[in-house]
Design an enzyme around this catalytic site. Structure first.
Site, PDB file in Angstrom:
ATOM      1  N   HIS A 204       0.810  -1.216   0.000  1.00 27.81           N
ATOM      2  CA  HIS A 204       0.000   0.000   0.000  1.00 27.81           C
ATOM      3  C   HIS A 204       0.847   1.271   0.000  1.00 27.81           C
ATOM      4  O   HIS A 204       0.416   2.297  -0.553  1.00 27.81           O
ATOM      5  CB  HIS A 204      -0.956  -0.003   1.192  1.00 27.81           C
ATOM      6  CG  HIS A 204      -2.074  -0.989   1.045  1.00 27.81           C
ATOM      7  ND1 HIS A 204      -3.201  -0.742   0.289  1.00 27.81           N
ATOM      8  CD2 HIS A 204      -2.223  -2.243   1.542  1.00 27.81           C
ATOM      9  CE1 HIS A 204      -4.008  -1.787   0.341  1.00 27.81           C
ATOM     10  NE2 HIS A 204      -3.444  -2.720   1.084  1.00 27.81           N
ATOM     11  N   GLU A 235      -8.710   4.761  -6.118  1.00 26.61           N
ATOM     12  CA  GLU A 235      -7.858   5.040  -7.280  1.00 26.61           C
ATOM     13  C   GLU A 235      -8.608   5.794  -8.376  1.00 26.61           C
ATOM     14  O   GLU A 235      -8.127   5.907  -9.502  1.00 26.61           O
ATOM     15  CB  GLU A 235      -7.284   3.743  -7.852  1.00 26.61           C
ATOM     16  CG  GLU A 235      -8.280   2.822  -8.533  1.00 26.61           C
ATOM     17  CD  GLU A 235      -8.940   1.841  -7.588  1.00 26.61           C
ATOM     18  OE1 GLU A 235      -9.371   0.766  -8.056  1.00 26.61           O
ATOM     19  OE2 GLU A 235      -9.047   2.140  -6.368  1.00 26.61           O
TER      20      GLU A 235
END
Length: 345
Positions: A204, A235
């Protein structure tokens, strides 16, 4: 700002009697203060605006307009500032004192003026004025801090782009403007292709860095003052292009896709053989009374999923029924709700 009781004061002395002014001016000079003199209410108002004194010593009884009128006009001319006004008067009745305070005065000195009392009054007003200036400074600082907090509340902390809340505000503003001006409004909804695989492979922290890099790139493409890049969530990103037609939006999307390719950000899930790409949906409309933020975003969202169903790394526009890679719409009738999740992800 006055910070010491020994500071030199600029004092506006207003009295129609030249002899009274001469005596008081001499006393003020002996105390180390600077004096500006006026002999009537009208001249007092003019000199106040010109000289911006620290304190006003004002005779009440003058020919024409009196001191109460001048004090009231001074307060009206400078409502956000506070300059102490001390009245000079031989009238000591309660009604006279109340009228002076109502007119904007702060204190009274009775004639003949005692030098000792005058000096004490000036020190007291000087302290009050210093506190007033400090309060104004603190108010300005608080206002600036609130503005900073408001700005931060509209920013995405990871990418530095406008966040969803800020986007909703701007979308509402631009929708109203486009409806009023009868101009097109374009919304591009895009996301990073195969980003879950990116996170699963690289972690991450590196995924966050990828989003930051994409966010910086998107911000750099918004060169017109009203263009906006925002993080929609995860995203997903949105680019808002006011006054941009279908054809202009497609040209913008093609250039954006090339720019992402030039960034050449390796995708760890593909062993560095393939780079990060983006897919996007384009929604363009000249808004009418039925147009809403939700309808624009929903259409862009459906176009985004169509772009993914066509193979990713492209933008799709329903209005033109084309995508930025092939120029045709192999899946123009793609239904997001019926589409296979395997095809999308």
């Amino acid at each position: 700002m006055l910070t010491s009781e020994s500071s030199v004061l600029k004092i506006l002395l207003v009295d129609d009697s030249a002899s009274h002014r001469m005596v008081l001016a001499a006393e003020l000079d002996a105390m180390g203060h600077d004096t500006v003199e006026a002999d009537c209410a009208e001249d007092a108002l003019r000199l106040y605006k010109l000289e911006r004194p620290d304190i006003v010593l004002m005779d009440v009884e003058m020919p024409g307009h009196n001191g109460h009128w001048a004090a009231h006009q001074i307060r009206l001319s400078d409502p956000e500032a506070w300059t102490p006004i001390i009245f000079l008067s031989g009238l000591a009745r309660d009604d006279d004192l109340a009228a002076g305070i109502d007119a904007g005065g702060d204190d009274y000195l009775f004639k003949p003026v005692s030098p000792v009392v005058l000096q004490a009054k000036l020190r007291a007003m000087q302290r009050l004025r210093a506190l007033s200036q400090q309060l104004l400074t603190l108010t300005d600082q608080l206002r600036a801090s609130n503005a900073d907090l408001q700005e931060l509340s509209l920013r995405d902390p990871l990418t530095g782009l406008t966040n969803r809340r800020g986007l909703d505000i701007r979308l509402d503003e631009e929708l109203r403007a486009a409806r009023r001006e009868k101009l097109p409004l374009t919304v591009l909804l895009l996301d990073v292709d195969n980003f879950k695989l990116y996170n699963d492979t690289a972690g991450h922290l590196q995924g966050d860095d990828c989003l930051r890099r994409i966010g910086q790139l998107l911000a750099g493409t918004c060169r017109r003052p009203r263009d906006l890049a925002a993080r929609f969530g995860g995203e997903e990103f949105v680019i808002l292009l006011p006054g941009t037609s279908h054809s202009g939006a497609m040209l913008f999307a093609k250039a954006l896709r090339r720019t992402v390719h030039q960034l050449a950000l390796p995708h760890p899930a593909h062993g560095g053989e393939r780079c990060v790409t983006i897919s996007g949906g384009i929604s363009t409309a000249v808004p009418d009374g039925n147009s809403t933020i939700e309808s624009l975003l929903s259409r862009a969202d459906a176009a985004l999923y169509t772009a993914k169903s066509l193979g990713r790394d492209r933008f799709f526009c329903f209005e033109t029924q084309t995508d930025t890679t092939t120029g045709v719409a192999e899946a123009a009738n793609y239904d997001r709700d019926k589409g296979s999740s395997a095809d999308l992800f």
